[in-house]
Motif scaffolding. Structure first.
Motif, PDB file in Angstrom:
ATOM      1  N   UNK A  44       0.836  -1.204   0.000  1.00  0.00           N
ATOM      2  CA  UNK A  44       0.000   0.000   0.000  1.00  0.00           C
ATOM      3  C   UNK A  44       0.867   1.248   0.000  1.00  0.00           C
ATOM      4  N   UNK A  45       1.958   1.223   0.770  1.00  0.00           N
ATOM      5  CA  UNK A  45       2.878   2.352   0.774  1.00  0.00           C
ATOM      6  C   UNK A  45       3.494   2.612  -0.582  1.00  0.00           C
ATOM      7  N   UNK A  46       3.644   1.539  -1.377  1.00  0.00           N
ATOM      8  CA  UNK A  46       4.168   1.659  -2.744  1.00  0.00           C
ATOM      9  C   UNK A  46       3.071   1.937  -3.765  1.00  0.00           C
ATOM     10  N   UNK A  47       1.834   2.097  -3.288  1.00  0.00           N
ATOM     11  CA  UNK A  47       0.664   2.322  -4.150  1.00  0.00           C
ATOM     12  C   UNK A  47       0.396   1.135  -5.075  1.00  0.00           C
ATOM     13  N   UNK A  48       0.851  -0.052  -4.656  1.00  0.00           N
ATOM     14  CA  UNK A  48       0.550  -1.281  -5.389  1.00  0.00           C
ATOM     15  C   UNK A  48      -0.672  -1.909  -4.723  1.00  0.00           C
ATOM     16  N   UNK A  49      -1.837  -1.353  -5.035  1.00  0.00           N
ATOM     17  CA  UNK A  49      -3.042  -1.735  -4.308  1.00  0.00           C
ATOM     18  C   UNK A  49      -3.529  -3.154  -4.615  1.00  0.00           C
ATOM     19  N   UNK A  50      -3.392  -3.666  -5.831  1.00  0.00           N
ATOM     20  CA  UNK A  50      -3.777  -5.072  -6.036  1.00  0.00           C
ATOM     21  C   UNK A  50      -2.968  -6.028  -5.161  1.00  0.00           C
ATOM     22  N   UNK A  51      -1.666  -5.774  -5.041  1.00  0.00           N
ATOM     23  CA  UNK A  51      -0.843  -6.634  -4.184  1.00  0.00           C
ATOM     24  C   UNK A  51      -1.189  -6.423  -2.709  1.00  0.00           C
ATOM     25  N   UNK A  52      -1.506  -5.184  -2.335  1.00  0.00           N
ATOM     26  CA  UNK A  52      -1.912  -4.909  -0.955  1.00  0.00           C
ATOM     27  C   UNK A  52      -3.223  -5.624  -0.636  1.00  0.00           C
ATOM     28  N   UNK A  53      -4.152  -5.574  -1.580  1.00  0.00           N
ATOM     29  CA  UNK A  53      -5.424  -6.271  -1.378  1.00  0.00           C
ATOM     30  C   UNK A  53      -5.194  -7.765  -1.152  1.00  0.00           C
TER      31      UNK A  53
END
Length: 277
Positions: A44-53
C-alpha cells in the motif's frame, strides 16, 4: 458557472499501521498474520493496491484462527477497506468497514478507532455520492472526536469539513457554512493560513457562500485560496486554474467584468499549458 471542486476533507489514501493488540494466542501463532499484514502495508505504501489487497485478504484468512470477534480481524478489515477505497471498490470497502465496526464497537465502545472507522464509512458513502447516508456516521465520528480529542483537534476539523461538504452538495447551505467555518478556523489556528488544508476548507466555504448568493463574502476567500494554491502548488496547478475560474464567475456576478476576464484568461492559459505536457 462555478463547479464543485475537490472536497476540503480529502487526503490521499494511506494505510496506517495496524493497532497494537493484546495477544490472544502465542506470539509464534501470530507470525503468518503479521507477515501478511506487513506485506500489505508495504504494498500500500508503494501504491501497489492489487498486491496490498491480496496480502490483506490473506491476513484476514489467517486472523480467522484468533476467533470471529478478535480485534485483529477488525483492524485487518479496516486496512483492507482502505485499500478497496483506493482501488475505487466502494461496495467492498463499505462492507469491510462495517464488519470492522461491529468488532471494534464490541471491543472498545466509543473509542478513537470506532470514530476512525465511522469516518472511513462516511468517506466511502461520500465518494459514491451518498451524502445524506454519510451524515449519521459523521455525527458519530464528531461526537467521539470532540469528546476524546477536543473540539479543536485536526481530526475534528476533517470530520467537520466532510460534514460541511456533504451539506453543501445537498444544498443545505446554512448548515454547510457553520461546519466549514469551524473547520477552516481550526486548521488556520493549527497550521497557519498558508496551508493546502486551509485553502481546501476556505474553498469549500466560498462555494457554500456562492450557493447562498453571498458573492461579496465569497470573493475574498477565493482570492485567498488563489494565493495559497499558487504558493504551495505552483502557477501551473489545475486546482489553481479551477479556483481562478470560480473567482472569475463571482467577480462577474459582482459586476467586475474586467477583472473576471483577466482571471479567466489566466486560468485558460494554465489549462493550455497542462494539455501540452
Amino acid at each position: 458557472m462555478i463547479r464543485h471542486g475537490r472536497s476540503c476533507w480529502f487526503v490521499a489514501v494511506a494505510v496506517p499501521a495496524l493497532l497494537n493488540v493484546a495477544p490472544v494466542v502465542r506470539a509464534q501463532d501470530e507470525g503468518p498474520w503479521k507477515r501478511s499484514v506487513m506485506d500489505g502495508l508495504k504494498a500500500a505504501g508503494d501504491h501497489d493496491y492489487p498486491r496490498a489487497e491480496q496480502a490483506f485478504v490473506k491476513a484476514l484468512h489467517e486472523a480467522a484462527n484468533f476467533g470471529p470477534r478478535d480485534i485483529r480481524i477488525g483492524s485487518t478489515l479496516n486496512s483492507l477497506g482502505l485499500v478497496y477505497r483506493a482501488e475505487k471498490k466502494y461496495t467492498e470497502a463499505e462492507a469491510a468497514y462495517r464488519r470492522a465496526l461491529v468488532i471494534m464497537e464490541a471491543a472498545y465502545g466509543d473509542s478513537i478507532d470506532v470514530g476512525n472507522i465511522n469516518f472511513n464509512i462516511a468517506g466511502v458513502l461520500f465518494d459514491e455520492g451518498r451524502q445524506a447516508e454519510a451524515l449519521p456516521n459523521l455525527r458519530r465520528t464528531l461526537g467521539i472526536y470532540e469528546r476524546l480529542l477536543g473540539e479543536t483537534s485536526l481530526k475534528t476539523a476533517s470530520a467537520l469539513c466532510m460534514e460541511g461538504d456533504a451539506y453543501r452538495l445537498m444544498k443545505r447551505y446554512p448548515e454547510a457554512e457553520t461546519a466549514l467555518r469551524r473547520c477552516a478556523d481550526i486548521r488556520e489556528m493549527d497550521t497557519g493560513i498558508e496551508s493546502n488544508d486551509v485553502a481546501d476548507a476556505q474553498y469549500s466555504l466560498a462555494l457554500t457562500l456562492v450557493g447562498e448568493g453571498k458573492y461579496s463574502a465569497a470573493e475574498p476567500r477565493l482570492k485567498l485560496v488563489e494565493k495559497i494554491r499558487e504558493k504551495t502548488l505552483g502557477i501551473t496547478s489545475l486546482l489553481l486554474a479551477q479556483t481562478m475560474e470560480d473567482h472569475a464567475a463571482v467577480l462577474k456576478e459582482l459586476g467586475r467584468g474586467n477583472e473576471a476576464g483577466k482571471l479567466a484568461a489566466a486560468a485558460a492559459a494554465i489549462r493550455r499549458s497542462q494539455k501540452g505536457r
